[in-house]
Enzyme design. Structure first.
Site, PDB file in Angstrom:
ATOM      1  N   ASP A   9       7.796 -37.353  -9.962  1.00  0.00           N
ATOM      2  CA  ASP A   9       6.473 -37.361 -10.168  1.00  0.00           C
ATOM      3  C   ASP A   9       5.414 -38.214  -8.863  1.00  0.00           C
ATOM      4  O   ASP A   9       6.237 -38.726  -8.247  1.00  0.00           O
ATOM      5  CB  ASP A   9       5.677 -38.279 -11.497  1.00  0.00           C
ATOM      6  N   GLY A  10       4.334 -37.966  -8.520  1.00  0.00           N
ATOM      7  CA  GLY A  10       3.445 -38.452  -7.686  1.00  0.00           C
ATOM      8  C   GLY A  10       2.098 -39.104  -8.320  1.00  0.00           C
ATOM      9  O   GLY A  10       1.885 -38.675  -9.487  1.00  0.00           O
ATOM     10  N   GLU A  47       3.506 -35.897  -4.674  1.00  0.00           N
ATOM     11  CA  GLU A  47       4.347 -35.011  -5.514  1.00  0.00           C
ATOM     12  C   GLU A  47       5.404 -34.228  -4.950  1.00  0.00           C
ATOM     13  O   GLU A  47       6.574 -34.149  -5.013  1.00  0.00           O
ATOM     14  CB  GLU A  47       3.446 -33.926  -6.240  1.00  0.00           C
ATOM     15  N   ASP A  69       5.579 -32.109 -12.937  1.00  0.00           N
ATOM     16  CA  ASP A  69       4.383 -31.888 -13.663  1.00  0.00           C
ATOM     17  C   ASP A  69       3.280 -31.438 -12.812  1.00  0.00           C
ATOM     18  O   ASP A  69       2.299 -31.256 -13.131  1.00  0.00           O
ATOM     19  CB  ASP A  69       3.984 -33.068 -14.461  1.00  0.00           C
ATOM     20  N   HIS A 124       2.130 -36.761 -18.877  1.00  0.00           N
ATOM     21  CA  HIS A 124       1.473 -37.496 -20.075  1.00  0.00           C
ATOM     22  C   HIS A 124       1.714 -36.960 -21.433  1.00  0.00           C
ATOM     23  O   HIS A 124       0.604 -36.979 -22.079  1.00  0.00           O
ATOM     24  CB  HIS A 124       0.090 -37.857 -19.569  1.00  0.00           C
ATOM     25  N   ASP A 134       6.316 -41.294 -13.691  1.00  0.00           N
ATOM     26  CA  ASP A 134       5.043 -41.877 -13.646  1.00  0.00           C
ATOM     27  C   ASP A 134       4.945 -43.148 -13.417  1.00  0.00           C
ATOM     28  O   ASP A 134       4.238 -43.723 -12.518  1.00  0.00           O
ATOM     29  CB  ASP A 134       4.285 -41.222 -14.933  1.00  0.00           C
TER      30      ASP A 134
END
Length: 143
Positions: A9-10, A47, A69, A124, A134
């Site tokens: 994740d970024g 990302e 994501d 999320h 995250d």
């Protein structure tokens, strides 16, 4: 081939702005968490960097499941956008230079060393490892 699972994740505070990336790598019973950040970056760059940094840790060609994501990352590989980018001299379908070309080139080099299956996860949405990435990414954003 060794089988590895990677979640990435970024995060970015402002876009552009300070940003961070996080990744969780799983191999058998082993789990490794990594993260980092940049003072000025974009969410898409973070990302990409998360996937790059995770793949750079693999010492041998592996069968890898990458979960992200980021539609930006996943759609590039599932839609094979990179094929035309390379064929057309790193110009996209809108006849514009491909954004983040250097990162894409580095990621493609790593991609070609492994057998990677790309998985889109909803951000999320309660996925344990996506949520952990995250946290790592947000925690790595320079203050």
């Amino acid at each position: 081939m060794r089988e590895v699972t990677i979640y990435t994740d970024g995060a970015c505070s402002g876009n552009p702005g300070p940003g961070g990336w996080g990744a969780v790598l799983m191999y058998g019973e082993h789990l490794k968490e990594i993260s980092g950040g940049e003072k000025t970056t974009t969410n898409n760059q973070m990302e990409l960097q998360a996937v790059i940094e995770a793949l750079k840790l693999l010492k041998y060609p592996c069968k890898v499941d990458v979960y992200s994501d980021s539609a930006y990352v996943i759609n590039c590989f599932k839609g094979r956008w990179y094929v035309n980018w390379e064929k057309n001299g790193w110009v996209n379908s809108k006849k514009e230079p491909v954004s983040n070309k250097e990162q894409w080139m580095e990621l493609l080099k790593l991609f070609r060393q492994h057998k990677i299956t790309w998985h889109k996860v909803k951000g999320h949405a309660g996925n344990k490892w996506n949520e952990r990435c995250d946290e790592l990414a947000r925690g790595a954003v320079p203050r």
